[in-house]
Design a protein around this motif. Structure first.
Motif, PDB file in Angstrom:
ATOM      1  N   PRO A   7       0.833  -1.209   0.000  1.00 23.35           N
ATOM      2  CA  PRO A   7       0.000   0.000   0.000  1.00 23.35           C
ATOM      3  C   PRO A   7       0.868   1.259   0.000  1.00 23.35           C
ATOM      4  CG  PRO A   7      -0.704  -1.550   1.703  1.00 23.35           C
ATOM      5  CD  PRO A   7       0.628  -2.018   1.199  1.00 23.35           C
ATOM      6  N   ILE A   8       0.243   2.395  -0.258  1.00 15.88           N
ATOM      7  CA  ILE A   8       0.984   3.654  -0.302  1.00 15.88           C
ATOM      8  C   ILE A   8       1.513   4.019   1.074  1.00 15.88           C
ATOM      9  CG2 ILE A   8       0.822   6.117  -0.799  1.00 15.88           C
ATOM     10  CD1 ILE A   8      -1.393   5.442  -2.820  1.00 15.88           C
ATOM     11  N   VAL A   9       0.642   3.908   2.093  1.00 21.07           N
ATOM     12  CA  VAL A   9       0.981   4.330   3.446  1.00 21.07           C
ATOM     13  C   VAL A   9       0.717   3.169   4.392  1.00 21.07           C
ATOM     14  CG1 VAL A   9       0.454   5.926   5.320  1.00 21.07           C
ATOM     15  CG2 VAL A   9       0.424   6.739   2.955  1.00 21.07           C
ATOM     16  N   ALA A  10       1.642   2.903   5.292  1.00 22.41           N
ATOM     17  CA  ALA A  10       1.434   1.879   6.315  1.00 22.41           C
ATOM     18  C   ALA A  10       0.942   2.547   7.592  1.00 22.41           C
ATOM     19  CB  ALA A  10       2.734   1.129   6.584  1.00 22.41           C
ATOM     20  N   GLY A  11       0.217   1.761   8.416  1.00 22.18           N
ATOM     21  CA  GLY A  11      -0.189   2.284   9.713  1.00 22.18           C
ATOM     22  C   GLY A  11      -1.678   2.277   9.891  1.00 22.18           C
ATOM     23  N   GLY A  12      -2.146   2.593  11.101  1.00 20.80           N
ATOM     24  CA  GLY A  12      -3.564   2.621  11.417  1.00 20.80           C
ATOM     25  C   GLY A  12      -3.929   1.447  12.305  1.00 20.80           C
ATOM     26  N   THR A  13      -5.020   1.574  13.006  1.00 15.82           N
ATOM     27  CA  THR A  13      -5.473   0.501  13.884  1.00 15.82           C
ATOM     28  C   THR A  13      -6.946   0.248  13.664  1.00 15.82           C
ATOM     29  OG1 THR A  13      -5.946   2.107  15.627  1.00 15.82           O
ATOM     30  CG2 THR A  13      -3.786   1.062  15.671  1.00 15.82           C
ATOM     31  N   VAL A  14      -7.374  -0.949  14.002  1.00 18.25           N
ATOM     32  CA  VAL A  14      -8.778  -1.318  13.855  1.00 18.25           C
ATOM     33  C   VAL A  14      -9.585  -0.675  14.976  1.00 18.25           C
ATOM     34  CG1 VAL A  14     -10.416  -3.228  13.836  1.00 18.25           C
ATOM     35  CG2 VAL A  14      -8.188  -3.474  12.724  1.00 18.25           C
ATOM     36  N   VAL A  15     -10.729  -0.134  14.633  1.00 14.50           N
ATOM     37  CA  VAL A  15     -11.632   0.435  15.620  1.00 14.50           C
ATOM     38  C   VAL A  15     -12.904  -0.388  15.636  1.00 14.50           C
ATOM     39  CG1 VAL A  15     -13.006   2.438  16.271  1.00 14.50           C
ATOM     40  CG2 VAL A  15     -10.699   2.752  15.359  1.00 14.50           C
ATOM     41  N   ASP A  16     -13.236  -0.964  16.782  1.00 15.92           N
ATOM     42  CA  ASP A  16     -14.481  -1.727  16.940  1.00 15.92           C
ATOM     43  C   ASP A  16     -14.581  -2.891  15.969  1.00 15.92           C
ATOM     44  OD1 ASP A  16     -16.331   1.287  17.649  1.00 15.92           O
ATOM     45  OD2 ASP A  16     -15.293  -0.081  19.017  1.00 15.92           O
ATOM     46  N   GLY A  17     -13.465  -3.485  15.610  1.00 15.84           N
ATOM     47  CA  GLY A  17     -13.516  -4.686  14.778  1.00 15.84           C
ATOM     48  C   GLY A  17     -13.787  -4.395  13.318  1.00 15.84           C
ATOM     49  N   GLU A  18     -14.052  -5.458  12.550  1.00 21.77           N
ATOM     50  CA  GLU A  18     -14.287  -5.365  11.113  1.00 21.77           C
ATOM     51  C   GLU A  18     -15.722  -4.948  10.822  1.00 21.77           C
ATOM     52  OE1 GLU A  18     -12.104  -5.754   8.719  1.00 21.77           O
ATOM     53  OE2 GLU A  18     -10.451  -6.280  10.051  1.00 21.77           O
ATOM     54  N   LEU A  19     -15.895  -4.303   9.650  1.00 27.97           N
ATOM     55  CA  LEU A  19     -17.252  -4.027   9.196  1.00 27.97           C
ATOM     56  C   LEU A  19     -17.967  -5.324   8.884  1.00 27.97           C
ATOM     57  CD1 LEU A  19     -16.705  -1.037   6.759  1.00 27.97           C
ATOM     58  CD2 LEU A  19     -18.031  -0.990   8.862  1.00 27.97           C
ATOM     59  N   GLU A  20     -19.249  -5.376   9.165  1.00 31.14           N
ATOM     60  CA  GLU A  20     -20.044  -6.559   8.860  1.00 31.14           C
ATOM     61  C   GLU A  20     -20.799  -6.324   7.565  1.00 31.14           C
ATOM     62  OE1 GLU A  20     -22.613  -6.885  12.157  1.00 31.14           O
ATOM     63  OE2 GLU A  20     -21.020  -7.248  13.617  1.00 31.14           O
ATOM     64  N   THR A  21     -20.996  -7.383   6.799  1.00 29.99           N
ATOM     65  CA  THR A  21     -21.856  -7.272   5.632  1.00 29.99           C
ATOM     66  C   THR A  21     -23.301  -7.428   6.067  1.00 29.99           C
ATOM     67  OG1 THR A  21     -21.672  -9.618   5.202  1.00 29.99           O
ATOM     68  CG2 THR A  21     -20.111  -8.182   4.080  1.00 29.99           C
ATOM     69  N   GLY A  22     -24.203  -6.720   5.389  1.00 35.57           N
ATOM     70  CA  GLY A  22     -25.583  -6.756   5.845  1.00 35.57           C
ATOM     71  C   GLY A  22     -26.573  -6.596   4.729  1.00 35.57           C
ATOM     72  N   ALA A  57       0.021   4.564  -7.574  1.00 37.36           N
ATOM     73  CA  ALA A  57      -0.432   4.131  -8.897  1.00 37.36           C
ATOM     74  C   ALA A  57      -1.798   3.472  -8.755  1.00 37.36           C
ATOM     75  CB  ALA A  57       0.585   3.193  -9.545  1.00 37.36           C
ATOM     76  N   ASN A  58      -2.644   4.117  -7.935  1.00 38.25           N
ATOM     77  CA  ASN A  58      -4.028   3.679  -7.711  1.00 38.25           C
ATOM     78  C   ASN A  58      -4.123   2.388  -6.920  1.00 38.25           C
ATOM     79  OD1 ASN A  58      -3.946   4.524 -11.030  1.00 38.25           O
ATOM     80  ND2 ASN A  58      -4.946   5.890  -9.591  1.00 38.25           N
ATOM     81  N   GLN A  59      -2.999   1.934  -6.342  1.00 37.54           N
ATOM     82  CA  GLN A  59      -3.046   0.755  -5.491  1.00 37.54           C
ATOM     83  C   GLN A  59      -3.693   1.115  -4.157  1.00 37.54           C
ATOM     84  OE1 GLN A  59      -0.412   2.773  -5.659  1.00 37.54           O
ATOM     85  NE2 GLN A  59       1.238   2.212  -4.241  1.00 37.54           N
ATOM     86  N   ALA A  60      -3.831   0.122  -3.279  1.00 38.88           N
ATOM     87  CA  ALA A  60      -4.394   0.384  -1.952  1.00 38.88           C
ATOM     88  C   ALA A  60      -3.579   1.470  -1.258  1.00 38.88           C
ATOM     89  CB  ALA A  60      -4.400  -0.891  -1.119  1.00 38.88           C
ATOM     90  N   VAL A  61      -4.284   2.386  -0.631  1.00 41.09           N
ATOM     91  CA  VAL A  61      -3.607   3.469   0.075  1.00 41.09           C
ATOM     92  C   VAL A  61      -3.111   2.988   1.431  1.00 41.09           C
ATOM     93  CG1 VAL A  61      -3.897   5.777   1.053  1.00 41.09           C
ATOM     94  CG2 VAL A  61      -4.996   5.190  -1.109  1.00 41.09           C
ATOM     95  N   VAL A  62      -3.909   2.146   2.078  1.00 38.03           N
ATOM     96  CA  VAL A  62      -3.603   1.683   3.431  1.00 38.03           C
ATOM     97  C   VAL A  62      -3.862   0.188   3.521  1.00 38.03           C
ATOM     98  CG1 VAL A  62      -4.064   3.867   4.605  1.00 38.03           C
ATOM     99  CG2 VAL A  62      -5.950   2.298   4.111  1.00 38.03           C
ATOM    100  N   GLY A  63      -3.367  -0.419   4.601  1.00 44.68           N
ATOM    101  CA  GLY A  63      -3.620  -1.829   4.850  1.00 44.68           C
ATOM    102  C   GLY A  63      -4.956  -2.045   5.532  1.00 44.68           C
ATOM    103  N   ARG A  64      -5.229  -3.303   5.847  1.00 45.12           N
ATOM    104  CA  ARG A  64      -6.529  -3.674   6.409  1.00 45.12           C
ATOM    105  C   ARG A  64      -6.739  -3.154   7.827  1.00 45.12           C
ATOM    106  NH1 ARG A  64      -8.798  -7.407   3.026  1.00 45.12           N
ATOM    107  NH2 ARG A  64      -7.373  -8.433   1.579  1.00 45.12           N
ATOM    108  N   ASP A  65      -5.659  -2.702   8.481  1.00 49.08           N
ATOM    109  CA  ASP A  65      -5.818  -2.230   9.850  1.00 49.08           C
ATOM    110  C   ASP A  65      -6.193  -0.754   9.934  1.00 49.08           C
ATOM    111  OD1 ASP A  65      -3.425  -1.356   8.863  1.00 49.08           O
ATOM    112  OD2 ASP A  65      -2.209  -1.951  10.595  1.00 49.08           O
ATOM    113  N   TYR A  66      -6.385  -0.104   8.804  1.00 50.51           N
ATOM    114  CA  TYR A  66      -6.805   1.305   8.817  1.00 50.51           C
ATOM    115  C   TYR A  66      -8.223   1.391   9.382  1.00 50.51           C
ATOM    116  CZ  TYR A  66      -7.886   5.995   7.030  1.00 50.51           C
ATOM    117  OH  TYR A  66      -8.240   7.316   6.911  1.00 50.51           O
ATOM    118  N   PRO A  67      -8.495   2.345  10.264  1.00 49.33           N
ATOM    119  CA  PRO A  67      -9.766   2.329  10.994  1.00 49.33           C
ATOM    120  C   PRO A  67     -10.996   2.718  10.196  1.00 49.33           C
ATOM    121  CG  PRO A  67      -8.462   4.239  11.628  1.00 49.33           C
ATOM    122  CD  PRO A  67      -7.571   3.382  10.780  1.00 49.33           C
TER     123      PRO A  67
END
Length: 858
Positions: free
Chosen positions: A240-255, A556-566
């Motif tokens: 990703p472009i930028v590393a860092g960030g933390t999960v807030v209240d877990g993952e989003l749920e699909t609904g 280059a339009n790739q992911a800006v952040v990893g999965r831990d971005y809040p």
């Protein structure tokens, strides 16, 4: 009469009378044709602008000097910002007013006034979304300084219009006049400039196509297959472009997203087909994206940062950008500009470029800023929260050339306009879907399903403030302050300054959704829990980095952040093949030069080559050496999509055939594979699963094909296609002969009138590169090999010496086909060459070939 003339006449009078009459007729016809050609030349050349001497520009306080170099690139010198922006409006109108006028007709939903009923569908969609209505509301949100800039710019445009008859503004108006159109351009306004930002935001809006694709792909495929066709971003392989960030209240749920019912799929497919009536002002499809990167002084041979940018947009004639410089002779509180770069005709200032202190570049961030809602509508009411509520309704009157006015009824829910109302096909599909639901015992709305659009660009914002603030910024804090105003379209911004700093900032208005709705699929509009919260990701929480440890930033339009971005930005990133290649090239050299950066921009490494070729070379079972001859080219291929490469031509034709054979039987035509980064990832995964159901051809019920069957047939079909298209001899193949860059005027360039198209269009350029290649000359594998999108410009800025910077445009600065600057940069662009980018006064003056003084005196 001379002796020779007398002798000639005596001889002529002895000819038979019929021969003499025929000769006079032929001579007369020749004279008429010559006169006609001369008149045509005059009409075509009449709009060419004055570029030398002196010209009055009412409203100026002091003279503005316009210096143009050998490519006609203008640098303007004045004593106040107001004078410079007034003069910029004048110069833009000189070179590009027809383009500006078409843009404002598009964004106002008024194309039918010029082009008749053929443009009515476009106008209906844009009026339904209300682009110009939003732009009018934005005017009141802007700072006083931006308002003055827009008004000064408009005054310069209008001064040019008042000095020139319509036929002297653009040859396109003369051509339209020949069709019977009686037209005089209206005065330019500040709202005309602001509305163009809506077109930018529309073409770069994010994942709306993917929302529809997921539902449409569900018809005939299970969820596992749909997920495989829309793979997640692999941040282990592509950083990703930028590393860092933390999960807030877990993952989003699909609904509560809309399910994969055939009825919903039909409605959404029809809506998407209708939306394609909206002109792609910047382009559309997989190829839209960009490259930008910046390296620190520690990685630069100059000891100061280097910054590169090449936005990938649709190809058109003229190109989307116009190069320009805006310079104060002396910096004062009233004169703050010393900036040069790439501007949009119709908009004051420079969008991408550098000033005396900083440089910046853009790539598309691509966050999910649109949502589609399936709505239960009955008459002029809709279901929401268990109750019937009134729709917001307004009426639009669309003037249509040579036809009656069209009365358009626009309806809106709280989510946004009902875009399905515009398409009769979509309306009837929605009604049929509802009827089928009732027959199956499912609840459905009496009037059928409708589709509404929620989009951040339909809420007014002060994006225009950001542009001039960036032009004036002299430090990272000032640059970030300007970026905080950039609401739509959300972009990746790379930064460098003469003090040695480099940085990255993601700006933009990104909605925060309620838990349970992640925006990946259209949602049920009747459920309040699917609404946006009304809040947006705070600017200070958007990804940003200053002076990263590794000494460079690549976007280059790739992911800006990893999965831990809040916060949830999107799941539909580019899959990172370009960004990873750029990282590899940066890390391959200890110190980078300007020339290295320029060379990187035209790198043509095809990332799918090393993935797929080993499987192809392992194939057997061919009936003849003829069928294997193409494969022999791949054994020594360097995986570069060079214009003169036989192997690249064969591989890309094979790739198109592979996608056709593997997926066309599984997907509706509207979502056939286009061949870009997502399909690299899909095929990469499938190669490791040779018996997956997607390899099987559903049309051959008694046979179950596996991977090697499809690959073998793609090899054979590609060989036959190359024989048909180019030659039976592989040594005579070349990628550039297939992969042509055709620059076509977006209005009259597709008129079907040969002489008009030859006048306006410039076609047939043989070019290398390809989809998801750093030299991103995109093409659509479901259609043809012709370039559909390309780097719209290229620039490299040296912060050690700004005059050592380089730039190139796709076409030229002029929109006039008779101008020597209509396409004078295209051949250089195709070969990967660039022009010196001079910005200091001494360097600009030394390169100047024409001088025009705009004066307040009449």
């Amino acid at each position: 009469m001379s002796e020779n003339e007398s002798s000639w006449w005596s001889t002529f009078t002895t000819w038979p009378r019929a021969v003499r009459i025929s000769t006079f007729l032929v001579l007369g016809l020749v004279l008429v044709l010559v006169a006609g050609v001369a008149t045509a030349v005059v009409l075509v050349r009449r709009p060419l602008p004055q570029t030398e001497g002196e010209r009055a520009l009412p409203g100026l306080v002091s003279d503005v000097t316009v210096l143009r170099d050998e490519h006609g690139i203008p640098h303007l010198y004045g004593d106040s910002d107001d004078d410079l922006l007034r003069a910029q409006g004048y110069v833009h109108a000189q070179e590009r007013f027809y383009e500006m006028d078409v843009r404002r007709h598009v964004t106002a939903g008024r194309l039918a006034e010029l082009f008749g009923e053929s443009a009515l569908e476009t106008d209906k969609y844009i009026r339904t979304m209300g682009w110009r209505r939003v732009a009018q509301q934005e005017l009141g949100l802007l700072s006083g300084d931006t308002r003055r800039a827009l008004d000064a710019y408009a005054a310069g445009v209008n001064a040019y219009l008042s000095q020139h008859s319509t036929s002297r503004i653009a040859v396109e108006y003369t051509l339209l006049g020949l069709t019977g159109l009686d037209y005089t351009p209206a005065r330019w306004t500040a709202v005309d400039s602001l509305a163009w930002l809506k077109a930018m935001a529309w073409d770069l809006r994010g994942n709306m196509d993917e929302e529809i694709d997921r539902v449409v792909a569900s018809v005939g495929n299970d969820q596992e297959t749909v997920d495989l066709l829309h793979p997640p971003y692999d941040e282990q392989r592509h950083a990703p472009i930028v590393a860092g960030g933390t999960v807030v209240d877990g993952e989003l749920e699909t609904g509560d997203a809309v399910g994969a019912s055939p009825e919903a799929a039909q409605v959404l497919a029809q809506v998407q087909q209708g939306l394609e009536a909206v002109p792609a002002m910047l382009g559309r499809g997989d190829g839209l994206g960009s490259n930008s990167w910046v390296v620190s002084g520690e990685r630069s041979a100059t000891g100061k940062p280097l910054l590169a940018n090449d936005p990938h947009l649709g190809v058109s004639m003229p190109g989307i950008w116009m190069q320009v410089g805006l310079h104060c002779r002396t910096r004062t509180p009233d004169c703050t500009l010393d900036v040069s770069g790439f501007s949009f005709s119709g908009l004051p200032g420079v969008v991408i470029g550098h000033n005396a202190d900083i440089a910046w570049g853009f790539t598309n961030l691509g966050p999910d800023v649109t949502d589609l809602y399936l709505e239960k509508v009955d008459g002029d009411t809709w279901t929401y929260g268990g109750k019937q509520r009134p729709l917001r309704v307004r009426t639009e009157v669309i003037e249509v050339r040579d036809a009656d006015d069209f009365i358009l009824k626009v309806r809106e829910t709280r989510h946004g306009p009902l875009i399905s109302d515009v398409s009769q096909d979509a309306s009837s599909v929605g009604a049929n879907a509802a009827a089928e639901d009732r027959e199956q015992g499912r609840e459905s709305p009496p009037g059928g399903y409708a589709v509404s659009l929620a989009w951040t660009a339909l809420d007014p914002s002060p994006t225009a403030d950001a542009i001039l603030q960036m032009n004036r910024a002299s430090s990272w804090p000032e640059f970030r302050a300007a970026a905080s105003k950039f609401a739509v379209p959300a972009q990746n911004l790379v930064y460098a300054d003469t003090e040695g700093n480099i940085g990255y900032q993601a700006p933009g208005r990104v909605p925060i959704r309620q838990r349970g709705h992640d925006g990946s699929r259209p949602a049920a509009g009747w459920l309040p829990r699917n609404d946006w919260t009304g809040e947006f990701v705070p600017f200070d929480a958007l990804p940003s980095v200053l002076n990263p440890e590794e000494g460079f930033v690549v976007t280059a339009n790739q992911a800006v952040v990893g999965r831990d971005y809040p916060f949830h930005l999107t799941d539909d990133w580019d899959h990172g093949f370009r960004s990873e290649r750029i990282r590899t090239l940066i890390e391959s050299k200890e110190k980078l030069t300007v020339d290295d950066m320029v060379e990187m921009q035209t790198d043509e490494h095809n990332a799918m080559g090393p993935i797929l070729v080993p499987y192809l070379l392992d194939l057997d079972g061919f009936e003849s050496a003829y069928q294997r001859e193409g494969l022999d080219l791949l054994r020594d291929w360097d995986f570069q999509d060079s214009a003169d490469s036989e192997a690249a031509a064969y591989f890309n034709v094979l790739w198109a055939n592979l996608l056709r054979l593997a997926f066309h039987d599984d997907l509706l035509p509207r979502i056939h594979p286009t061949g870009g980064d997502r399909w690299f990832t899909v095929v990469d995964a499938l190669l490791d699963d040779p018996a997956h159901r997607l390899w099987d051809d559903r049309t051959t019920e008694e046979v179950r094909e596996v991977r090697d069957d499809v690959l073998r047939q793609a090899v054979i079909d590609a060989r036959d296609e190359m024989t048909r298209r180019q030659s039976v001899r592989p040594s005579e193949w070349s990628w550039g002969r297939l992969h042509r860059l055709d620059l076509v005027n977006q209005t009259l360039g597709t008129s079907g009138i040969g002489v008009v198209e030859r006048l306006l269009n410039r076609t047939g350029h043989r070019i290398g590169g390809g989809s998801s290649v750093v030299n991103a000359t995109g093409w659509d594998a479901s259609d043809d090999y012709t370039v559909t999108s390309a780097p719209s410009m290229r620039m490299v800025v040296s912060l050690a010496d700004l005059d050592d910077s380089r730039w190139i445009n796709l076409t030229g600065v002029s929109g006039h086909p008779a101008s020597g600057h209509y396409v004078d940069q295209t051949e250089l662009f195709v070969t990967g060459a660039t022009l010196p980018w001079r910005s200091s006064r001494d360097a600009v003056e030394r390169a100047a070939e024409q001088t025009l003084v705009l004066t307040p005196r009449g």
